[in-house]
Design a protein around this motif. Sequence first.
Motif, PDB file in Angstrom:
ATOM      1  N   ALA A  43     -60.076  56.059  19.031  1.00  0.00           N
ATOM      2  CA  ALA A  43     -61.418  56.288  19.735  1.00  0.00           C
ATOM      3  C   ALA A  43     -62.553  56.497  18.683  1.00  0.00           C
ATOM      4  CB  ALA A  43     -61.415  57.457  20.641  1.00  0.00           C
ATOM      5  N   GLY A  44     -63.771  56.814  18.898  1.00  0.00           N
ATOM      6  CA  GLY A  44     -64.678  57.022  18.116  1.00  0.00           C
ATOM      7  C   GLY A  44     -64.564  58.276  17.123  1.00  0.00           C
ATOM      8  N   PRO A  45     -65.404  58.358  15.961  1.00  0.00           N
ATOM      9  CA  PRO A  45     -65.203  59.723  15.362  1.00  0.00           C
ATOM     10  C   PRO A  45     -65.816  60.805  16.198  1.00  0.00           C
ATOM     11  CG  PRO A  45     -66.097  58.053  13.966  1.00  0.00           C
ATOM     12  CD  PRO A  45     -66.160  57.188  15.409  1.00  0.00           C
ATOM     13  N   PRO A  49     -57.993  66.126  33.306  1.00  0.00           N
ATOM     14  CA  PRO A  49     -59.287  66.383  33.386  1.00  0.00           C
ATOM     15  C   PRO A  49     -60.153  65.556  34.061  1.00  0.00           C
ATOM     16  CG  PRO A  49     -58.820  65.851  31.191  1.00  0.00           C
ATOM     17  CD  PRO A  49     -57.664  65.700  31.834  1.00  0.00           C
ATOM     18  N   LEU A  50     -61.186  65.789  34.829  1.00  0.00           N
ATOM     19  CA  LEU A  50     -62.134  65.073  35.556  1.00  0.00           C
ATOM     20  C   LEU A  50     -63.426  64.915  34.909  1.00  0.00           C
ATOM     21  CD1 LEU A  50     -61.175  65.536  39.207  1.00  0.00           C
ATOM     22  CD2 LEU A  50     -60.312  63.915  37.850  1.00  0.00           C
ATOM     23  N   ARG A  51     -64.120  63.943  34.322  1.00  0.00           N
ATOM     24  CA  ARG A  51     -65.319  64.116  33.468  1.00  0.00           C
ATOM     25  C   ARG A  51     -66.426  63.344  34.618  1.00  0.00           C
ATOM     26  NH1 ARG A  51     -63.981  61.463  28.195  1.00  0.00           N
ATOM     27  NH2 ARG A  51     -62.363  60.220  29.404  1.00  0.00           N
ATOM     28  N   VAL A  52     -67.526  64.021  34.495  1.00  0.00           N
ATOM     29  CA  VAL A  52     -68.638  63.342  34.986  1.00  0.00           C
ATOM     30  C   VAL A  52     -69.862  63.017  34.061  1.00  0.00           C
ATOM     31  CG1 VAL A  52     -70.384  63.312  36.797  1.00  0.00           C
ATOM     32  CG2 VAL A  52     -68.109  63.997  37.267  1.00  0.00           C
ATOM     33  N   ALA A  53     -70.458  62.110  33.783  1.00  0.00           N
ATOM     34  CA  ALA A  53     -71.572  61.723  32.824  1.00  0.00           C
ATOM     35  C   ALA A  53     -72.914  62.065  33.494  1.00  0.00           C
ATOM     36  CB  ALA A  53     -71.272  60.431  32.073  1.00  0.00           C
ATOM     37  N   GLY A  73     -73.557  52.094  27.142  1.00  0.00           N
ATOM     38  CA  GLY A  73     -72.633  52.378  26.582  1.00  0.00           C
ATOM     39  C   GLY A  73     -72.599  53.804  26.163  1.00  0.00           C
ATOM     40  N   GLY A  74     -71.423  54.096  25.444  1.00  0.00           N
ATOM     41  CA  GLY A  74     -71.221  55.616  25.047  1.00  0.00           C
ATOM     42  C   GLY A  74     -71.075  56.405  25.987  1.00  0.00           C
TER      43      GLY A  74
END
Length: 300
Positions: free
Chosen positions: A177-179, A268-272, A290-291
Amino acid sequence: MRAVSYAQFGGPEVLQMVDVPTPEPGPGQVRVRVAASVIHPVDLMIRSGRFPAPLPTGLPYTPGWDVAGSVDAVGPSVDGFTIGDDVIGFSPWLQTTVGTHAEYVVLDAAWLTSAPAGVPATEAATLPTNGLTAVQALDLLALPANSTVLVTGAAGQVGGFALALARVAGLRATGLAGPDDHGFVESLGAAFVSRTDGPTGTFDGVIDLAVIGSSLLDLVRDGGGYVAASPPLRPEPVRGIRTFALEVQPDGSRLGELVKLVTNGDIPLRVADVYPFTDAASAHERLAQGGVRGGVVIVP
């Protein structure tokens, strides 16, 4: 009822709210009053006219795969669900074009399961499509406990579920993944590798969600396994490596097992972000930027 729809391919501006007939459940089906759904990259691809395969019906389309909501009506020959039950489920949109970005959706009862207790619908809606994709990827690899697995795109929605499920299965996972995602990957019990450095070593299996491609076969042991993100990306087998492609299928029973893991704190459930149906265009634009670390959720 109101639904998000588009009658031509194009940018987010083609999305509109329309009035359509409320669907009625048939035998073995349940109607769900939608509380939340999620937008996926494939939704953007289809909306823009870039999906590389024929679809089962023509325009107009109502998009949407995931649903969290409550049972509103039950068709004949349905056991296990009653009106008012909180449920989550997955609509196999590419097979049916039955979209969940609507006030109501009718799905086969076998595609649904009870929602995780005490979890907001906006969070619960992030589980069905991506959770089933992750668990079915691991099912394809069928690795015994203590095996090593590399997950690319590990901080994305499917990648995060894959790392969590690998830990539950007793696998030794590595996440690419990204840093900025170092802490998240390690929080799921996986070793972290930055995508700027690239992975090294040998693994029993690889789940290539970042679409790095067949070069990753060099990291798979003889006789190991490799899962591509979609059928066109599946490489030809070499050195006895089993190669697979993800084609997520609805499975209420398997989804119920994932709900238990959510309830136990294993997933875990994640909402942006959360957007109303009336602002679906902004939700599509947000995902296209993105991101995104978490689901882009859409609600009636």
